[in-house]
Design a protein around this motif. Structure first.
Motif, mmCIF file in Angstrom:
data_model
loop_
_atom_site.group_PDB
_atom_site.id
_atom_site.type_symbol
_atom_site.label_atom_id
_atom_site.label_comp_id
_atom_site.label_asym_id
_atom_site.label_seq_id
_atom_site.Cartn_x
_atom_site.Cartn_y
_atom_site.Cartn_z
ATOM 1 N N LYS A 441 0.829 -1.209 0.000
ATOM 2 C CA LYS A 441 0.000 0.000 0.000
ATOM 3 C C LYS A 441 0.865 1.262 0.000
ATOM 4 O O LYS A 441 0.548 2.247 -0.673
ATOM 5 C CB LYS A 441 -0.943 0.007 1.204
ATOM 6 N N THR A 442 1.971 1.227 0.738
ATOM 7 C CA THR A 442 2.879 2.374 0.770
ATOM 8 C C THR A 442 3.563 2.549 -0.579
ATOM 9 O O THR A 442 3.777 3.683 -1.035
ATOM 10 C CB THR A 442 3.937 2.200 1.879
ATOM 11 N N CYS A 443 3.895 1.443 -1.237
ATOM 12 C CA CYS A 443 4.489 1.503 -2.577
ATOM 13 C C CYS A 443 3.534 2.203 -3.540
ATOM 14 O O CYS A 443 3.953 3.057 -4.339
ATOM 15 C CB CYS A 443 4.805 0.098 -3.086
ATOM 16 N N ILE A 444 2.255 1.827 -3.467
ATOM 17 C CA ILE A 444 1.249 2.443 -4.336
ATOM 18 C C ILE A 444 1.114 3.932 -4.013
ATOM 19 O O ILE A 444 0.968 4.760 -4.930
ATOM 20 C CB ILE A 444 -0.108 1.723 -4.173
ATOM 21 N N TYR A 445 1.232 4.283 -2.731
ATOM 22 C CA TYR A 445 1.149 5.697 -2.330
ATOM 23 C C TYR A 445 2.259 6.507 -2.993
ATOM 24 O O TYR A 445 2.008 7.588 -3.547
ATOM 25 C CB TYR A 445 1.247 5.812 -0.806
ATOM 26 N N TYR A 446 3.501 5.991 -2.931
ATOM 27 C CA TYR A 446 4.621 6.731 -3.527
ATOM 28 C C TYR A 446 4.491 6.792 -5.049
ATOM 29 O O TYR A 446 4.855 7.797 -5.668
ATOM 30 C CB TYR A 446 5.953 6.106 -3.120
ATOM 31 N N TYR A 447 3.979 5.735 -5.632
ATOM 32 C CA TYR A 447 3.780 5.736 -7.083
ATOM 33 C C TYR A 447 2.772 6.823 -7.473
ATOM 34 O O TYR A 447 3.008 7.605 -8.402
ATOM 35 C CB TYR A 447 3.283 4.361 -7.549
ATOM 36 N N GLU A 448 1.662 6.880 -6.777
ATOM 37 C CA GLU A 448 0.640 7.886 -7.080
ATOM 38 C C GLU A 448 1.166 9.292 -6.797
ATOM 39 O O GLU A 448 0.849 10.249 -7.510
ATOM 40 C CB GLU A 448 -0.621 7.607 -6.264
ATOM 41 N N HIS A 449 2.002 9.412 -5.774
ATOM 42 C CA HIS A 449 2.573 10.714 -5.412
ATOM 43 C C HIS A 449 3.477 11.225 -6.533
ATOM 44 O O HIS A 449 3.446 12.430 -6.874
ATOM 45 C CB HIS A 449 3.360 10.584 -4.104
ATOM 46 N N MET A 450 4.300 10.351 -7.102
ATOM 47 C CA MET A 450 5.194 10.794 -8.175
ATOM 48 C C MET A 450 4.407 11.153 -9.430
ATOM 49 O O MET A 450 4.749 12.120 -10.124
ATOM 50 C CB MET A 450 6.271 9.727 -8.454
#
Length: 658
Positions: A441-450
């Motif tokens: 879930k944190t990986c997806i958060y950083y992906y969406e953030h970038m």
């Protein structure tokens, strides 16, 4: 009864191919039950006889260590004729949800043209083979491809295997063209690609031709340049100078004169080298590198002389001279001396020499590769005190936290970047994702953030996301990330394909046809021009060892060598493991001993562990004890980071004490 050879046949068929919008991710599917139907859709070809290819001379000694197995379990059939071009068939296509891996479907002539223009011969040949099986490749494009293959053949020089490979490709291309055109017309239409003097020089150095190397340099590079010195890459100059130093036919004055001439071509700055170096400093660096070939102490004495003289240089060039010196020391795997030089400069010449940020970054990366994270962190703290780090330094420290899986510290670094106004880039977000590999879930958060910040993910970002999904055994998300990657026109490479194959390979115990799917995906990748590297081969080797046995592993290893793909330490560790599980510890030990004698394939902790397991299976405790002692001895002198104490070794040490 011998196990089915179906997977082995498909592996051989794959290995015979020569190569050089919405971003919503599907929800996690714990059991991935949809794969059950998918895997059973792969047709299984009836077993066919696949002639064994001759061994590569790349690692000759390996033939002696596995000869016993091959002679007893594999037929020794000789190769005859020339390999045919790979033609896609229904059996090499993927169906159902995995049809997104039918990468050969999207190959077009423009891809081939780009590969030719960028002189990527391996990719160009693979793309041509794929296109030629589906449509007619234009005459002019065939001419350009022939010129490129011939260029690479001439460039290979004394490399016999590479030369034979290119000649085989040239012959096949000529056969293809002859179907619709005359040979004379085709050959007369080819415009030969000239080999630059720089590349000819490198070829002469590679084949150890000292007379030809000097003639090329003096008559075609130095003399022709006239009043303007033609710049050569500094690496080439230093490599050439080391080569000249070994010429026993030169007297002292001749040697000095030649080295000074070469140094002129590596001095200053150029499109190849951003650091400014005087010709005299280039010469000193060359002597330091030559000193490392003789003895470490000789090199250290020359380094100390260089450091003592650094204050005699102009203020503007001191930092670059120090940067180059430390870079070359690190290139010789002497990190302790590199750190000593930096500490000396900071102690004796504080405020008189500006230290480039890349000195810290290069040292931090060197410590990270040795898994000496503490020293890397100390360097970063020192950098923080002295200057304001840029994105490069922050990314270097994020790489360390990613390697450690330190989620909190990676997050803290990212927040610090934001507070200091340091702009993150694609590498920043990729390392943050790697640090959070166990937290999808944190990986997806950083992906969406970038994405929200307008920073485009690259192929390595997606490989990190695929790895995170694979850790959760979430194949549906693995497929989802790959589809998103294709939607964003990010071209997959061997790293992504290896991640996907590794993820799918974990399913082979539950889905018997999974090895077939993995081989077909690898085959499709090869047809789309994705380079087949050691990591990809090793995954296939591991799967074949587990699903078929030692025969499958050795078959992959042979084909790997036949295609000039050099195995790595992990490849041989898998072979040792396979031998151990099949109660062949003597053969495993032979491979291990060959690794110890090699320069680039030294055994690591995992290698030692699997060999200990091999001897434990046959109850040879004295062998295990000897390995433990050898491991502890090697650990004391290891500077590369390849040896570390893992839990399995610790358990063995505890039982030994008890």
């Amino acid at each position: 009864m011998r196990k089915s050879t179906t997977h082995l046949n498909h592996a051989s068929r794959f290995l015979s191919t020569t190569v050089d919008s919405g971003s919503v991710i599907p929800t996690t599917c714990r059991r991935n039950s949809h794969l059950r139907a998918l895997v059973h859709t792969f047709p299984l070809d009836p077993p066919k006889h696949i002639p064994h290819h001759r061994r590569s001379t790349l690692i000759r000694s390996m033939s002696t260590s596995v000869a016993t197995i091959e002679n007893s379990s594999l037929p020794a059939t000789q190769v005859t004729g020339v390999k045919k071009m790979t033609t896609p068939t229904n059996s090499t296509r993927l169906q159902g949800s995995l049809n997104l891996f039918n990468l050969s479907d999207t190959v077009v002539l423009a891809d081939l043209d780009l590969a030719i223009q960028t002189r990527n011969a391996d990719k160009a040949w693979s793309l041509f083979s794929t296109l030629a099986s589906k449509q007619e490749v234009p005459f002019t494009m065939c001419c350009s491809l022939y010129a490129l293959l011939n260029f690479c053949k001439r460039l290979a020089g004394g490399a016999k295997q590479a030369t034979k490979l290119r000649q085989r490709q040239l012959d096949q291309l000529l056969d293809y063209v002859e179907k619709n055109n005359s040979t004379s017309l085709f050959l007369s239409s080819i415009q030969e690609i000239p080999i630059s003097s720089h590349k000819q020089l490198l070829r002469a150095i590679r084949v150890q031709d000292q007379r030809e190397a000097w003639h090329l340099f003096y008559s075609r590079i130095h003399k022709i340049s006239g009043t303007t010195i033609e710049k050569l890459p500094r690496n080439t100059c230093i490599k050439f100078m080391l080569f000249i130093m070994k010429d026993k036919n030169l007297d002292r004055n001749q040697l000095k004169s030649r080295l000074q001439l070469i140094a002129l071509h590596g001095a200053g700055t150029s499109e190849y080298d951003s650091r400014y170096m005087s010709a005299s400093d280039v010469l000193r660096i060359a002597y330091i590198c030559y000193g490392y070939e003789r003895s470490k102490q000789t090199a250290h004495d020359l380094i100390d002389e260089f450091v003592m003289g650094i204050m005699k240089k102009k203020q503007s060039i001191r930092a670059d001279a120090l940067d180059e010196l430390i870079w070359r020391i690190l290139g010789n795997q002497d990190i302790s001396k590199a750190r000593q030089v930096l500490d000396t400069i900071k102690t004796k010449y504080a405020n008189k020499i500006d230290v480039n940020e890349m000195v810290f970054v290069n040292l931090m990366n060197a410590y990270r590769r040795q898994k000496n994270y503490h020293e890397s962190l100390k360097l970063f703290e020192q950098l923080l005190v002295e200057t304001r780090p840029t994105t490069k330094s922050f990314n270097a420290i994020l790489q360390i936290f990613a390697a450690q899986g330190s989620v909190d510290r990676a997050s803290y670094i990212f927040e610090s970047m934001n507070q200091l106004g340091v702009k993150p880039d694609t590498a920043t977000y990729t390392e943050l994702i790697r640090a959070n590999t166990n937290h999808l879930k944190t990986c997806i958060y950083y992906y969406e953030h970038m994405i929200q910040n307008g920073i485009q993910p690259n192929v390595y970002t997606f490989s990190a996301l695929i790895e995170a999904s694979s850790r959760k055994n979430d194949i549906k998300s693995v497929l989802g990330w790959f589809q998103t990657m294709l939607n964003l026109n990010v071209q997959p490479n061997q790293v992504v394909i290896s991640c996907i194959l590794k993820s799918l390979s974990k399913q082979h115990a539950e889905y018997p046809n999974m090895p077939e799917a993995v081989i077909q995906i690898a085959h499709q990748a090869a047809m789309a021009g994705i380079k087949t590297d050691a990591a990809l081969y090793t995954i296939l080797l591991k799967m074949q060892a587990e699903s078929i046995g030692i025969e499958g592993a050795l078959k992959i290893h042979r084909d790997m060598l036949a295609q000039s793909v050099e195995p790595n330490a992990y490849t041989y560790t898998i072979l040792i493991d396979a031998c151990g599980k099949h109660r062949m510890p003597e053969t495993a030990e032979k491979i291990f001993e060959l690794m110890k004698k090699s320069i680039r394939h030294q055994p690591n902790t995992v290698t030692y562990t699997v060999l200990m397991d091999a001897w434990s299976i046959v109850n040879r405790r004295e062998k295990v004890e000897a390995l433990i002692s050898d491991f502890l001895k090697e650990c004391k002198s290891d500077k590369s980071g390849r040896l570390w104490l893992d839990n399995r070794i610790r358990e063995r040490l505890k039982s030994r004490c008890c």
